[in-house]
Scaffold this motif. Structure first.
Motif, mmCIF file in Angstrom:
data_model
loop_
_atom_site.group_PDB
_atom_site.id
_atom_site.type_symbol
_atom_site.label_atom_id
_atom_site.label_comp_id
_atom_site.label_asym_id
_atom_site.label_seq_id
_atom_site.Cartn_x
_atom_site.Cartn_y
_atom_site.Cartn_z
ATOM 1 N N ILE A 85 0.574 9.210 3.585
ATOM 2 C CA ILE A 85 0.627 7.772 3.839
ATOM 3 C C ILE A 85 0.927 7.101 2.503
ATOM 4 O O ILE A 85 0.447 7.539 1.456
ATOM 5 N N CYS A 86 1.738 6.078 2.544
ATOM 6 C CA CYS A 86 2.014 5.312 1.330
ATOM 7 C C CYS A 86 1.055 4.126 1.316
ATOM 8 O O CYS A 86 1.105 3.264 2.207
ATOM 9 N N LEU A 87 0.180 4.082 0.318
ATOM 10 C CA LEU A 87 -0.831 3.015 0.278
ATOM 11 C C LEU A 87 -0.239 1.673 -0.134
ATOM 12 O O LEU A 87 -0.800 0.623 0.158
ATOM 13 N N LYS A 88 0.890 1.721 -0.812
ATOM 14 C CA LYS A 88 1.569 0.461 -1.155
ATOM 15 C C LYS A 88 2.037 -0.201 0.148
ATOM 16 O O LYS A 88 1.765 -1.378 0.396
ATOM 17 N N CYS A 89 2.730 0.570 0.989
ATOM 18 C CA CYS A 89 3.162 0.054 2.299
ATOM 19 C C CYS A 89 1.951 -0.404 3.115
ATOM 20 O O CYS A 89 1.977 -1.461 3.757
ATOM 21 N N ALA A 90 0.900 0.421 3.115
ATOM 22 C CA ALA A 90 -0.267 0.122 3.944
ATOM 23 C C ALA A 90 -0.909 -1.209 3.526
ATOM 24 O O ALA A 90 -1.215 -2.048 4.373
ATOM 25 N N HIS A 122 9.249 9.563 -4.057
ATOM 26 C CA HIS A 122 9.172 8.135 -3.756
ATOM 27 C C HIS A 122 8.992 7.922 -2.255
ATOM 28 O O HIS A 122 9.471 8.704 -1.451
ATOM 29 N N CYS A 123 8.313 6.832 -1.926
ATOM 30 C CA CYS A 123 8.066 6.511 -0.527
ATOM 31 C C CYS A 123 9.393 6.297 0.212
ATOM 32 O O CYS A 123 10.274 5.590 -0.285
ATOM 33 N N PRO A 124 9.555 6.912 1.398
ATOM 34 C CA PRO A 124 10.808 6.742 2.148
ATOM 35 C C PRO A 124 11.005 5.312 2.675
ATOM 36 O O PRO A 124 12.100 4.952 3.090
ATOM 37 N N TYR A 125 9.948 4.502 2.646
ATOM 38 C CA TYR A 125 10.051 3.132 3.184
ATOM 39 C C TYR A 125 10.215 2.088 2.087
ATOM 40 O O TYR A 125 11.054 1.211 2.172
ATOM 41 N N CYS A 126 9.365 2.182 1.030
ATOM 42 C CA CYS A 126 9.384 1.119 0.020
ATOM 43 C C CYS A 126 9.811 1.627 -1.352
ATOM 44 O O CYS A 126 9.827 0.871 -2.306
ATOM 45 N N SER A 127 10.139 2.909 -1.460
ATOM 46 C CA SER A 127 10.476 3.572 -2.726
ATOM 47 C C SER A 127 9.366 3.536 -3.769
ATOM 48 O O SER A 127 9.607 3.825 -4.937
HETATM 49 ZN ZN LIG Z 1 5.745 2.740 0.696
#
Ligand SMILES: [Zn+2]
Length: 295
Positions: A24-29, A76-81
Motif C-alpha cells: 500500500i502506498c501511504l502517501k496515496c492513502a 515508486h508508487c504506480p499511482y503517485c510516483s
Molecule cells: Zn502513491
C-alpha cells in the motif's frame, strides 16, 4: 509496552498454506483523506488505522489505489510516483482447511484473535469447486511449462494436497525423480530412492490434475502418460483400474470424467481461512503520521 510473542503458523501443513503480500502506498492513502476529503491528518490517521484491504486486492490483478501487488519490486508508487519509503506491506496467509488439521487451525485462530489490531481474520464463502479451481489456478501460475519437470511438480503438489502433512519435505527430502503406478502399494503411496509408488486411484487423480492443468495450454492434455486426447485419457484411466478404485461407472466417458472431477473436488478442502497480518502496515503508518505531524 510488552511485545507480544510471535505467533507461529508451523502447526498447519505447508501444502495447505499460501502466502500473499500486498503493498500500500501511504502517501496515496493519506491523500485520499487529507486532499480529497479535506480531513485533518489526525483524523486520516485514526481512519487509516482501521484499514484492511479486501480479499479481491490480494487475489487478483484488480488491486486498486492505494494497493498494488509488487511482483516487480517497484521503486515508486504506480499511482503517485511517491518513493518506496511510503510503502507498507500486508501479509495474508490463506489456509485451505482440511479436517485432518482443523484442531490445530482452531488453536491458531484462538491465538490470532488475541491480537485483533494486528490480525484481520476472514472466512470467505466458497464452494469446494471454487476452492479446487483456485488451487489449480495457483498451481498453474507457479509452474513453468517449458520442460517436463512440471509434470512431477504438479503430481507432488496434488499428492501433498490429498494428504496434508508437515512431514512431506522430510519424507521427500531427496527429491522425486519418478511417479510410478504400483498396484500392490499399501495405502496410497510409498517412497523409495526418489521413486514415489502410488496406487491406481492416486495415480489416476494425478493424471486427471495434469490433464486439467494443461488443457488450457497450446499443446494441452499432457500427462505422465504422454499427451492424451479426452478419449485416450478415459481409456488409460480405465485400463489402470482408476474407475474401479473410485467406484465410478466408466461406460459413459463424459459422465465418468465428471464424476472423477467431482471426486477430486469432494476429497479436497471445504473451507478457506485468511489471516491478514497488519503489523508492518501499522508500524509504517505510525511513523509516516509522526513525520507529518512534525512538519
Ligand atoms: Zn502513491
Amino acid at each position: 509496552m510488552m511485545k507480544k510473542p510471535e505467533i507461529s503458523f508451523d502447526s498447519i501443513p505447508s501444502s495447505a498454506v499460501s502466502k500473499i503480500s500486498l503493498k500500500i502506498c501511504l502517501k496515496c492513502a493519506f491523500d485520499v483523506f487529507t486532499k480529497q476529503l479535506k480531513l485533518t491528518t489526525r483524523t486520516a490517521y485514526s481512519e487509516l488505522k482501521k484499514h484492511v484491504p479486501e480479499e479481491v486486492d490480494f487475489t487478483s490483478a484488480a488491486a486498486s489505489r492505494p494497493h498494488f501487488l509488487d511482483e516487480s519490486r517497484l521503486d515508486h508508487c504506480p499511482y503517485c510516483s511517491g518513493s518506496k519509503r511510503w510503502f507498507a506491506e500486508f501479509h495474508a496467509v490463506r489456509i485451505d482447511a482440511n479436517p485432518s488439521f482443523e484442531k490445530e487451525r482452531k488453536k491458531l485462530w484462538t491465538q490470532l484473535k488475541k491480537q485483533p489490531d494486528r490480525f484481520a481474520l476472514w472466512k470467505p464463502a466458497r464452494t469446494q469447486m471454487q476452492i479446487f479451481s483456485e488451487w489449480l489456478e495457483r498451481l498453474n501460475r507457479s509452474l513453468t511449462f517449458q520442460n517436463d519437470q512440471w509434470l512431477l511438480d504438479a503430481a507432488v503438489s496434488h499428492i501433498k494436497r490429498s494428504e496434508p502433512s508437515n512431514h512431506w519435505d522430510m519424507i521427500l527430502s531427496s527429491g522425486v525423480r519418478r511417479i510410478q503406478l504400483s498396484r500392490p502399494v499399501e495405502g496410497s503411496w510409498r517412497y523409495e530412492d526418489g521413486w514415489l509408488y502410488v496406487s491406481p486411484a492416486l495415480y489416476g487423480d494425478v493424471i486427471m490434475v495434469q490433464h486439467l492443468l494443461s488443457r488450457s495450454h497450446q499443446h494441452g492434455g499432457r500427462t505422465l502418460e504422454g499427451r492424451l486426447t479426452f478419449q485416450e485419457l478415459h481409456r488409460r484411466l480405465r485400463r489402470i483400474g482408476y474407475f474401479e478404485a473410485k467406484d465410478i461407472d466408466p461406460s459413459d466417458p463424459y459422465e465418468a470424467f465428471e464424476q472423477a472431477v467431482a471426486g477430486l473436488v469432494d476429497s479436497g478442502p471445504s473451507a478457506v481461512y485468511y489471516a491478514v497480518d497488519r503489523q508492518d502496515y501499522l508500524d509504517k503508518l505510525k511513523s509516516v503520521y509522526e513525520k507529518k505531524r512534525e512538519k
